[in-house]
Design an enzyme around this catalytic site. Structure first.
Site, PDB file in Angstrom:
ATOM      1  N   ARG A 173     -16.939  10.866  -0.178  1.00  0.00           N
ATOM      2  CA  ARG A 173     -17.450  11.878   1.082  1.00  0.00           C
ATOM      3  C   ARG A 173     -18.002  10.370   0.891  1.00  0.00           C
ATOM      4  O   ARG A 173     -18.181  10.356   2.357  1.00  0.00           O
ATOM      5  CB  ARG A 173     -18.960  12.017   0.048  1.00  0.00           C
ATOM      6  CG  ARG A 173     -19.082  13.434   0.123  1.00  0.00           C
ATOM      7  CD  ARG A 173     -20.596  14.088  -0.807  1.00  0.00           C
ATOM      8  NE  ARG A 173     -21.132  14.365   0.222  1.00  0.00           N
ATOM      9  CZ  ARG A 173     -20.448  14.989   1.442  1.00  0.00           C
ATOM     10  NH1 ARG A 173     -19.323  16.547   0.827  1.00  0.00           N
ATOM     11  NH2 ARG A 173     -21.494  15.886   2.489  1.00  0.00           N
ATOM     12  N   ARG A 177     -21.622   0.992   2.333  1.00  0.00           N
ATOM     13  CA  ARG A 177     -22.804   1.141   1.172  1.00  0.00           C
ATOM     14  C   ARG A 177     -23.540   0.461   2.021  1.00  0.00           C
ATOM     15  O   ARG A 177     -23.538  -0.239   3.246  1.00  0.00           O
ATOM     16  CB  ARG A 177     -22.801   0.010   0.484  1.00  0.00           C
ATOM     17  CG  ARG A 177     -21.877   0.406  -1.215  1.00  0.00           C
ATOM     18  CD  ARG A 177     -21.839  -1.123  -2.182  1.00  0.00           C
ATOM     19  NE  ARG A 177     -20.512  -0.060  -2.675  1.00  0.00           N
ATOM     20  CZ  ARG A 177     -19.841  -0.942  -3.529  1.00  0.00           C
ATOM     21  NH1 ARG A 177     -20.108  -2.149  -3.582  1.00  0.00           N
ATOM     22  NH2 ARG A 177     -18.546  -0.594  -4.634  1.00  0.00           N
ATOM     23  N   ARG A 249       4.325   6.839  -5.551  1.00  0.00           N
ATOM     24  CA  ARG A 249       4.754   5.435  -4.801  1.00  0.00           C
ATOM     25  C   ARG A 249       4.713   4.472  -5.937  1.00  0.00           C
ATOM     26  O   ARG A 249       4.194   3.922  -6.929  1.00  0.00           O
ATOM     27  CB  ARG A 249       3.297   4.703  -3.902  1.00  0.00           C
ATOM     28  CG  ARG A 249       3.077   5.943  -2.514  1.00  0.00           C
ATOM     29  CD  ARG A 249       3.690   5.800  -1.273  1.00  0.00           C
ATOM     30  NE  ARG A 249       3.392   4.975  -0.924  1.00  0.00           N
ATOM     31  CZ  ARG A 249       4.523   4.639  -0.163  1.00  0.00           C
ATOM     32  NH1 ARG A 249       5.232   5.618   0.147  1.00  0.00           N
ATOM     33  NH2 ARG A 249       4.366   4.112   0.982  1.00  0.00           N
ATOM     34  N   ARG A 279      -2.076  -6.055   0.730  1.00  0.00           N
ATOM     35  CA  ARG A 279      -3.200  -6.953   0.296  1.00  0.00           C
ATOM     36  C   ARG A 279      -2.169  -8.699  -0.301  1.00  0.00           C
ATOM     37  O   ARG A 279      -1.410  -8.486  -0.566  1.00  0.00           O
ATOM     38  CB  ARG A 279      -3.665  -6.466  -1.088  1.00  0.00           C
ATOM     39  CG  ARG A 279      -2.883  -5.714  -2.257  1.00  0.00           C
ATOM     40  CD  ARG A 279      -4.622  -5.307  -2.863  1.00  0.00           C
ATOM     41  NE  ARG A 279      -3.639  -4.846  -4.068  1.00  0.00           N
ATOM     42  CZ  ARG A 279      -4.210  -3.796  -4.694  1.00  0.00           C
ATOM     43  NH1 ARG A 279      -5.014  -3.872  -5.052  1.00  0.00           N
ATOM     44  NH2 ARG A 279      -3.493  -3.115  -6.106  1.00  0.00           N
ATOM     45  N   GLU A 300       1.922  -7.770  -1.311  1.00  0.00           N
ATOM     46  CA  GLU A 300       1.984  -6.806  -1.736  1.00  0.00           C
ATOM     47  C   GLU A 300       2.657  -5.071  -1.454  1.00  0.00           C
ATOM     48  O   GLU A 300       1.544  -5.791   0.354  1.00  0.00           O
ATOM     49  CB  GLU A 300       0.758  -6.200  -2.958  1.00  0.00           C
ATOM     50  CG  GLU A 300       1.368  -4.273  -3.890  1.00  0.00           C
ATOM     51  CD  GLU A 300      -0.505  -4.092  -4.896  1.00  0.00           C
ATOM     52  OE1 GLU A 300      -0.744  -5.578  -4.865  1.00  0.00           O
ATOM     53  OE2 GLU A 300      -0.792  -3.173  -4.630  1.00  0.00           O
ATOM     54  N   TYR A 348      -3.249   9.087 -12.127  1.00  0.00           N
ATOM     55  CA  TYR A 348      -4.257   7.715 -12.192  1.00  0.00           C
ATOM     56  C   TYR A 348      -5.009   7.728 -13.241  1.00  0.00           C
ATOM     57  O   TYR A 348      -5.665   8.636 -12.966  1.00  0.00           O
ATOM     58  CB  TYR A 348      -4.410   7.072 -10.298  1.00  0.00           C
ATOM     59  CG  TYR A 348      -5.004   6.059 -10.617  1.00  0.00           C
ATOM     60  CD1 TYR A 348      -3.825   4.667 -10.441  1.00  0.00           C
ATOM     61  CD2 TYR A 348      -6.056   5.640 -10.555  1.00  0.00           C
ATOM     62  CE1 TYR A 348      -4.639   3.624 -10.551  1.00  0.00           C
ATOM     63  CE2 TYR A 348      -6.602   4.577 -11.138  1.00  0.00           C
ATOM     64  CZ  TYR A 348      -5.836   3.045 -10.959  1.00  0.00           C
ATOM     65  OH  TYR A 348      -6.030   2.623 -11.394  1.00  0.00           O
ATOM     66  N   ASP A 350      -7.355   5.033 -14.822  1.00  0.00           N
ATOM     67  CA  ASP A 350      -8.537   3.047 -15.281  1.00  0.00           C
ATOM     68  C   ASP A 350      -7.792   2.875 -16.771  1.00  0.00           C
ATOM     69  O   ASP A 350      -7.510   3.724 -17.186  1.00  0.00           O
ATOM     70  CB  ASP A 350      -9.428   2.980 -14.817  1.00  0.00           C
ATOM     71  CG  ASP A 350      -9.759   2.906 -13.000  1.00  0.00           C
ATOM     72  OD1 ASP A 350      -8.861   1.904 -12.274  1.00  0.00           O
ATOM     73  OD2 ASP A 350     -10.534   3.774 -12.385  1.00  0.00           O
TER      74      ASP A 350
HETATM   75  C1  LIG Z   1      -0.959  -1.158  -9.322  1.00  0.00           C
HETATM   76  C2  LIG Z   1      -2.457  -1.091  -9.897  1.00  0.00           C
HETATM   77  C3  LIG Z   1      -3.217  -1.429 -10.716  1.00  0.00           C
HETATM   78  C4  LIG Z   1      -4.372  -0.938 -11.566  1.00  0.00           C
HETATM   79  N1  LIG Z   1      -5.342  -1.339 -11.402  1.00  0.00           N
HETATM   80  C5  LIG Z   1      -6.340  -0.854 -11.973  1.00  0.00           C
HETATM   81  C6  LIG Z   1      -7.210  -2.088 -12.636  1.00  0.00           C
HETATM   82  O1  LIG Z   1      -7.910  -2.915 -11.717  1.00  0.00           O
HETATM   83  N2  LIG Z   1      -8.421  -1.428 -13.352  1.00  0.00           N
HETATM   84  C7  LIG Z   1      -8.349  -0.503 -14.203  1.00  0.00           C
HETATM   85  O2  LIG Z   1      -8.858  -0.146 -15.212  1.00  0.00           O
HETATM   86  N3  LIG Z   1      -7.022   0.500 -14.126  1.00  0.00           N
HETATM   87  C8  LIG Z   1      -6.176  -0.276 -12.979  1.00  0.00           C
HETATM   88  N4  LIG Z   1      -5.044   0.665 -12.772  1.00  0.00           N
HETATM   89  C9  LIG Z   1      -4.328   1.064 -14.059  1.00  0.00           C
HETATM   90  C10 LIG Z   1      -3.749   0.880 -15.583  1.00  0.00           C
HETATM   91  O3  LIG Z   1      -2.443   0.569 -14.641  1.00  0.00           O
HETATM   92  C11 LIG Z   1      -3.903   2.299 -16.274  1.00  0.00           C
HETATM   93  O4  LIG Z   1      -4.924   2.495 -17.219  1.00  0.00           O
HETATM   94  C12 LIG Z   1      -2.197   1.832 -17.881  1.00  0.00           C
HETATM   95  O5  LIG Z   1      -1.120   1.568 -17.012  1.00  0.00           O
HETATM   96  C13 LIG Z   1      -2.820   2.987 -18.265  1.00  0.00           C
HETATM   97  O6  LIG Z   1      -1.105   2.692 -19.881  1.00  0.00           O
HETATM   98  P1  LIG Z   1      -0.397   3.657 -20.382  1.00  0.00           P
HETATM   99  O7  LIG Z   1      -0.250   2.860 -21.345  1.00  0.00           O
HETATM  100  O8  LIG Z   1      -0.773   5.023 -19.926  1.00  0.00           O
HETATM  101  O9  LIG Z   1       1.043   3.744 -19.040  1.00  0.00           O
HETATM  102  P2  LIG Z   1       1.944   2.577 -19.029  1.00  0.00           P
HETATM  103  O10 LIG Z   1       1.285   1.440 -18.851  1.00  0.00           O
HETATM  104  O11 LIG Z   1       2.939   2.822 -17.606  1.00  0.00           O
HETATM  105  O12 LIG Z   1       2.753   1.806 -20.592  1.00  0.00           O
HETATM  106  C14 LIG Z   1       4.313   3.277 -20.521  1.00  0.00           C
HETATM  107  C15 LIG Z   1       4.779   2.779 -21.120  1.00  0.00           C
HETATM  108  O13 LIG Z   1       6.300   3.213 -21.119  1.00  0.00           O
HETATM  109  C16 LIG Z   1       6.986   2.569 -20.854  1.00  0.00           C
HETATM  110  N5  LIG Z   1       7.858   3.590 -21.063  1.00  0.00           N
HETATM  111  C17 LIG Z   1       8.512   4.894 -20.239  1.00  0.00           C
HETATM  112  N6  LIG Z   1       8.912   5.433 -19.839  1.00  0.00           N
HETATM  113  C18 LIG Z   1       9.813   4.967 -21.514  1.00  0.00           C
HETATM  114  C19 LIG Z   1      11.348   5.951 -22.303  1.00  0.00           C
HETATM  115  N7  LIG Z   1      11.694   6.733 -21.449  1.00  0.00           N
HETATM  116  N8  LIG Z   1      11.814   4.797 -23.042  1.00  0.00           N
HETATM  117  C20 LIG Z   1      10.760   3.619 -23.351  1.00  0.00           C
HETATM  118  N9  LIG Z   1      10.054   3.298 -22.956  1.00  0.00           N
HETATM  119  C21 LIG Z   1       9.210   4.155 -21.930  1.00  0.00           C
HETATM  120  C22 LIG Z   1       6.933   1.932 -19.900  1.00  0.00           C
HETATM  121  O14 LIG Z   1       8.167   0.611 -20.230  1.00  0.00           O
HETATM  122  C23 LIG Z   1       5.834   1.346 -20.150  1.00  0.00           C
HETATM  123  O15 LIG Z   1       6.031  -0.143 -20.912  1.00  0.00           O
HETATM  124  C24 LIG Z   1      -3.929   0.445 -12.149  1.00  0.00           C
HETATM  125  C25 LIG Z   1      -2.525   1.080 -12.031  1.00  0.00           C
HETATM  126  C26 LIG Z   1      -1.666   0.014 -11.151  1.00  0.00           C
HETATM  127  C27 LIG Z   1      -0.253   1.108 -10.618  1.00  0.00           C
END
Ligand SMILES: Cc1cc2nc3c(=O)[nH]c(=O)nc-3n(C[C@H](O)[C@H](O)[C@H](O)COP(=O)(O)OP(=O)(O)OC[C@H]3O[C@@H](n4cnc5c(N)ncnc54)[C@H](O)[C@@H]3O)c2cc1C
Length: 383
Positions: A173, A177, A249, A279, A300, A348, A350
């Site tokens: 919104r 700050r 993306r 960044r 990046e 997305y 966290d």
């Molecule tokens: C650029 C970026 C910055 C971020 N920064 C922050 C932050 O500052 N603070 C924050 O709290 N959160 C942040 N996040 C969010 C954070 O990355 C996610 O919360 C977290 O990764 C989610 O975990 P996950 O286990 O759900 O998914 P993932 O970490 O993606 O794990 C999924 C896993 O499944 C595996 N996989 C997928 N398909 C298959 C398959 N068919 N067979 C076998 N293995 C498979 C992948 O290899 C992967 O290792 C950020 C995300 C991004 C993209």
């Protein structure tokens, strides 16, 4: 009855569910297609500089969820860390999120909070009554000067399209700050794992009931070998992308080293559209308790995700939403499979939300394993 459980993905979702179900006595097999655990939170020491690197982009842990904070602290020591992001715009460096310091510096003023608020209100475009696009939303709340310096270029690079093509909902919104608080996050608990996220996940997976196989891609035919599957891979990938691919993306990182301190902070955004990257992350600033002579940084770049790229940010525009509905309907019908995590639910998330949902999913399963199939996805992602 103890069950044989397959967990696809050794990221935070898979590790937390695995840890909870293993504690309850179930036999857990975890597969991950990558050669490391911890998914996108993976950290490792850069061999040249010794700096702990956030391989898939900067990750700062922040939460208001006391249980989640206590949970992560069970597996790793968290040291105090607050993210203070800077942005380079028009050849000058400013403080983010846009705060009173940014506003005063940008306009060359020394306004108090109430003066700055009135000043911005007069810059804001009040003729826009019902903002539909990101650009309209920004003009409505911050006016053209701040929009062009801090939001337009960055957003165009991040999403690969004009802010006039993005929904207003992407911008909060009033993204300003009117005080000097430059802590990027509002949350009560903020920190960085002393030994990195991968060490934390390794501790979660360190249980006699858990086996982990890396470099192993899940095939749907494996499902029949297990009582239940928790799937944290891409939801469209589970169905072989047969209805099409959900839009993401992806990011490219350009690594470089520097003798000394390159930018004096962990994250420097680049707001100008003429600079192709969004960044630069200087990883050693994530661990101020360590000391490193050399520095390693990642530039990046954001672009459209192709079939062989790592999916980072779900796009979730109109086209994706209708495709998602199709996949979600089928996921709900899938027997003995729970779709979890950022890829399994195409959102997305966290890290703290990921952990909260994983804990809730594991508990729901332990309470009523027979009804745990895809029910969770119905609660998380309404049809
Ligand atoms: C650029 C970026 C910055 C971020 N920064 C922050 C932050 O500052 N603070 C924050 O709290 N959160 C942040 N996040 C969010 C954070 O990355 C996610 O919360 C977290 O990764 C989610 O975990 P996950 O286990 O759900 O998914 P993932 O970490 O993606 O794990 C999924 C896993 O499944 C595996 N996989 C997928 N398909 C298959 C398959 N068919 N067979 C076998 N293995 C498979 C992948 O290899 C992967 O290792 C950020 C995300 C991004 C993209």
């Amino acid at each position: 009855m103890k069950q044989d459980i397959l967990i696809v993905g050794a990221g935070l979702s898979g590790a937390v569910i695995g840890q909870e179900l293993a504690q309850a006595g179930h036999r857990i097999s975890i597969v991950d297609a990558r050669d490391h655990i911890a998914g996108n939170c993976h950290t490792e020491r850069d061999p040249e500089t010794g700096v702990m690197v956030h391989v898939y982009g900067p990750h700062i842990f922040h939460t208001d969820d006391r249980e989640v904070w206590d949970y992560v602290n069970r597996f790793e020591t968290f040291l105090p860390y607050q993210n203070r992001v800077k942005t380079s715009s028009g050849g000058k460096v400013f403080s983010l999120p846009v705060n009173l310091h940014t506003i005063n510096q940008f306009f060359g003023r020394t306004m108090r909070p109430d003066e700055a608020r009135a000043f911005i209100e007069q810059l804001a475009d009040s003729t826009i009554e019902d903002p539909q696009t990101f650009e309209e939303q920004a003009l409505r709340f911050v006016g053209r000067d701040l929009y062009e310096a801090f939001f337009k270029g960055y957003t165009t690079k991040q999403w690969g399209c004009s802010p006039t093509a993005l929904p207003a909902s992407i911008l909060k919104r009033l993204p300003l700050r009117f005080n000097y608080d430059d802590n990027y996050f509002y949350h009560r608990y903020q920190g960085m794992p002393e030994g990195g996220y991968t060490q934390m996940v390794a501790q979660m997976l360190d249980h006699p009931n858990i086996t982990v196989e890396l470099n192993t891609r899940f095939a749907r035919s494996q499902k029949t070998e297990y009582d239940h599957v928790f799937y944290s891979g891409p939801i469209d990938g589970y169905f072989g992308y047969d209805a099409g691919r959900l839009g993401y993306r992806t990011l490219d990182f350009e690594r470089f080293t520097y003798d000394g301190d390159y930018q004096g902070c962990a994250v420097m955004n680049y707001g100008d559209a003429t600079i192709p990257y969004t960044r630069v992350t200087e990883h050693k600033h994530f661990a101020p308790w360590e000391s490193h002579e050399k520095s390693v940084c990642y530039r990046e770049f954001s672009r459209e995700c192709g079939p062989d790229d790592i999916p980072y940010y779900p796009i979730r525009l109109v086209e994706e939403k209708s495709l998602l509905t199709d996949y979600l309907d089928r996921a709900r019908e899938e027997d003995r499979v729970s779709f979890v995590g950022r890829l399994g639910t195409y959102r997305y998330l966290d890290m703290d939300v990921t952990i909260r949902e994983a804990l809730d999913t594991a508990r729901a399963f332990l309470a009523r394993p027979e009804t745990a199939t895809a029910s969770r996805i119905s609660e998380l992602v309404p049809a």
